[in-house]
Design a protein around this motif. Structure first.
Motif, PDB file in Angstrom:
ATOM      1  N   PRO A 227      33.951  32.496  94.225  1.00  0.00           N
ATOM      2  CA  PRO A 227      34.450  31.924  92.969  1.00  0.00           C
ATOM      3  C   PRO A 227      35.917  32.314  92.772  1.00  0.00           C
ATOM      4  CG  PRO A 227      32.267  32.871  92.647  1.00  0.00           C
ATOM      5  CD  PRO A 227      32.704  33.280  94.025  1.00  0.00           C
ATOM      6  N   GLY A 228      36.753  31.340  92.503  1.00  0.00           N
ATOM      7  CA  GLY A 228      38.180  31.610  92.392  1.00  0.00           C
ATOM      8  C   GLY A 228      38.931  31.413  93.693  1.00  0.00           C
ATOM      9  N   GLY A 229      38.208  31.358  94.829  1.00  0.00           N
ATOM     10  CA  GLY A 229      38.813  31.024  96.104  1.00  0.00           C
ATOM     11  C   GLY A 229      39.637  32.105  96.765  1.00  0.00           C
ATOM     12  N   ARG A 230      39.509  33.378  96.347  1.00  0.00           N
ATOM     13  CA  ARG A 230      40.353  34.436  96.903  1.00  0.00           C
ATOM     14  C   ARG A 230      39.731  35.144  98.100  1.00  0.00           C
ATOM     15  NH1 ARG A 230      44.705  35.289  93.805  1.00  0.00           N
ATOM     16  NH2 ARG A 230      44.678  34.447  91.679  1.00  0.00           N
ATOM     17  N   ARG A 231      38.479  34.861  98.385  1.00  0.00           N
ATOM     18  CA  ARG A 231      37.835  35.417  99.566  1.00  0.00           C
ATOM     19  C   ARG A 231      37.149  34.291 100.335  1.00  0.00           C
ATOM     20  NH1 ARG A 231      40.504  38.910  98.127  1.00  0.00           N
ATOM     21  NH2 ARG A 231      40.084  41.151  97.888  1.00  0.00           N
ATOM     22  N   LEU A 232      37.235  34.364 101.642  1.00  0.00           N
ATOM     23  CA  LEU A 232      36.613  33.389 102.527  1.00  0.00           C
ATOM     24  C   LEU A 232      35.758  34.133 103.540  1.00  0.00           C
ATOM     25  CD1 LEU A 232      36.321  30.595 103.947  1.00  0.00           C
ATOM     26  CD2 LEU A 232      38.443  31.158 105.179  1.00  0.00           C
ATOM     27  N   ALA A 233      34.483  33.771 103.629  1.00  0.00           N
ATOM     28  CA  ALA A 233      33.600  34.327 104.649  1.00  0.00           C
ATOM     29  C   ALA A 233      33.341  33.252 105.694  1.00  0.00           C
ATOM     30  CB  ALA A 233      32.293  34.806 104.033  1.00  0.00           C
ATOM     31  N   VAL A 234      33.549  33.591 106.946  1.00  0.00           N
ATOM     32  CA  VAL A 234      33.389  32.647 108.053  1.00  0.00           C
ATOM     33  C   VAL A 234      32.378  33.214 109.041  1.00  0.00           C
ATOM     34  CG1 VAL A 234      34.544  31.480 109.965  1.00  0.00           C
ATOM     35  CG2 VAL A 234      35.755  31.814 107.796  1.00  0.00           C
ATOM     36  N   GLN A 235      31.441  32.378 109.444  1.00  0.00           N
ATOM     37  CA  GLN A 235      30.417  32.769 110.411  1.00  0.00           C
ATOM     38  C   GLN A 235      30.561  31.904 111.655  1.00  0.00           C
ATOM     39  OE1 GLN A 235      26.352  32.152 109.146  1.00  0.00           O
ATOM     40  NE2 GLN A 235      25.585  33.765 110.483  1.00  0.00           N
ATOM     41  N   THR A 236      30.673  32.542 112.819  1.00  0.00           N
ATOM     42  CA  THR A 236      30.840  31.802 114.073  1.00  0.00           C
ATOM     43  C   THR A 236      29.812  32.255 115.098  1.00  0.00           C
ATOM     44  OG1 THR A 236      32.468  33.405 114.894  1.00  0.00           O
ATOM     45  CG2 THR A 236      33.313  31.485 113.702  1.00  0.00           C
ATOM     46  N   TRP A 237      29.471  31.304 115.951  1.00  0.00           N
ATOM     47  CA  TRP A 237      28.612  31.569 117.102  1.00  0.00           C
ATOM     48  C   TRP A 237      29.394  31.224 118.363  1.00  0.00           C
ATOM     49  CZ3 TRP A 237      27.079  29.658 112.534  1.00  0.00           C
ATOM     50  CH2 TRP A 237      25.981  30.231 111.906  1.00  0.00           C
TER      51      TRP A 237
END
Length: 352
Positions: A124-134
């Motif tokens: 919420p607010g867009g200040r953190r991004l979590a990315v999951q990769t394989w």
């Protein structure tokens, strides 16, 4: 839950327990025709969408026109602090998924690339991004990285087995673990402290942290069943279903968009507007519809639709299910394979 190579990607997400894995296997013959398919070309033309969206290779956000990526096919768009995030899938010889940050001036920075799939969640607010990769399709181990979108600085990183990226906040990541396997669980990963805490014995598929709501996989009742609960009190059930799955809550939490829990096609044939706390259905839109829909405001949602004659557009629908057209009309050939059911216009709506 909409892209090229969809069948293979859905198979991978089912194995991996990704949040979007609710869209899965049911023969197209089960699509009901008790309600006429909506025809975008027959609708009156309303205003353009009041949310960011991609049209071909250009991000449109109000009066802004920003050139996005041009290689691969666009699958998802997010608004993050300082700009936008675009996910593309390249179906050429070098098949890969790419996540790219684009600022309002059109400058780009690659966030992640994988020969497998990439999932992303924005706080919420867009200040953190979590990315999951394989590293490869169907791989059980994945890497989850938390970054600051504006700068690209990595805040935390971990490698996990059989994990579903369900949500991210300013300090934590919500994870579903071992979905559809033995000993399922949901955990909070406090990436600032480097700790994992188990909060429930079912695996989360997704969550809306603003609405304090979580969707759990409930396979004991059926392969595609889900349970919607209060995130802060995960034993408190709001509703259960093996037929429909929640997609997005409105900002005020009063309503939720739901669609079929499983439907073997590139699109779905139903969107329902339902009560946000009880899932009681209040309106329905039927047709050749996209798997993705987004709230424009608390009283209207947007989705993509294609008519039985192949005319496609963005639709704006209200809480009663009345719709208008929110874009031009594109002529998009119907899929040659009937089971695919739907082909989208060259548009991607924001994911929020």
């Amino acid at each position: 839950m909409r892209y090229p190579g969809r069948s293979g990607i859905r198979a991978a997400t089912a194995v991996l327990g990704i949040a979007t894995a609710l869209a899965a296997v049911l023969p197209q013959a089960t699509a009901q025709r008790d309600v006429a398919h909506i025809d975008p070309a027959a609708l009156s033309r309303g205003a353009d969408p009041d949310v960011p969206h991609l049209v071909r290779d250009t991000i449109r956000d109000g009066d802004l026109r920003i050139k996005a990526t041009t290689r691969g096919r666009h699958h998802a768009l997010w608004v993050v602090a300082g700009g936008y995030l675009v996910r593309d899938y390249n179906v050429g010889p070098e098949r890969r998924t790419v996540l790219t940050f684009v600022d309002p001036d059109g400058n780009r920075r690659r966030v992640a690339r994988s020969r497998g799939w990439i999932e992303a969640q924005v706080s919420p607010g867009g200040r953190r991004l979590a990315v999951q990769t394989w590293r490869r399709p169907l791989e059980q181990r994945s890497v989850i990285t938390v970054t600051r979108p504006r700068s690209g600085r990595v805040v935390a990183r971990t490698e996990l087995r059989l994990a579903t990226l369900a949500a991210v906040t300013h300090s934590r990541v919500l994870l579903g673990r071992r979905a559809h396997w033995h000993d399922p669980a949901t955990q909070w990963w406090n990436y600032e402290r480097g700790t994992l805490r188990r909060i429930h014995g079912q695996a989360a598929l997704g969550a809306d942290t603003r609405q304090d709501t979580v969707v759990f996989s409930a396979p004991a009742r059926g392969e595609f069943c889900n349970r919607v609960a209060v995130l802060s009190h995960p034993r408190r059930t709001l509703w259960r279903s093996c037929r429909v799955a929640p997609h997005r809550w409105s900002a005020d939490g009063e309503h939720v968009l739901t669609t079929r829990a499983y439907f073997d096609a590139a699109g779905t044939d139903r969107w329902w507007v339902a009560d946000g706390r009880t899932a009681k259905r209040q309106a329905r839109v039927a047709g050749r519809l996209d798997w993705h829909a987004v709230w424009e405001d608390d009283a209207h949602f947007l989705t993509l639709a294609q008519s039985d004659a192949g005319r496609a557009a963005i639709l704006r629908c209200d809480l009663a299910g009345a719709c208008e057209r929110a874009s031009r009309i594109w002529r998009v050939p119907l899929p040659s394979e009937p089971s695919l059911y739907y082909a989208p216009p060259p548009v991607v709506l924001v994911d929020r």
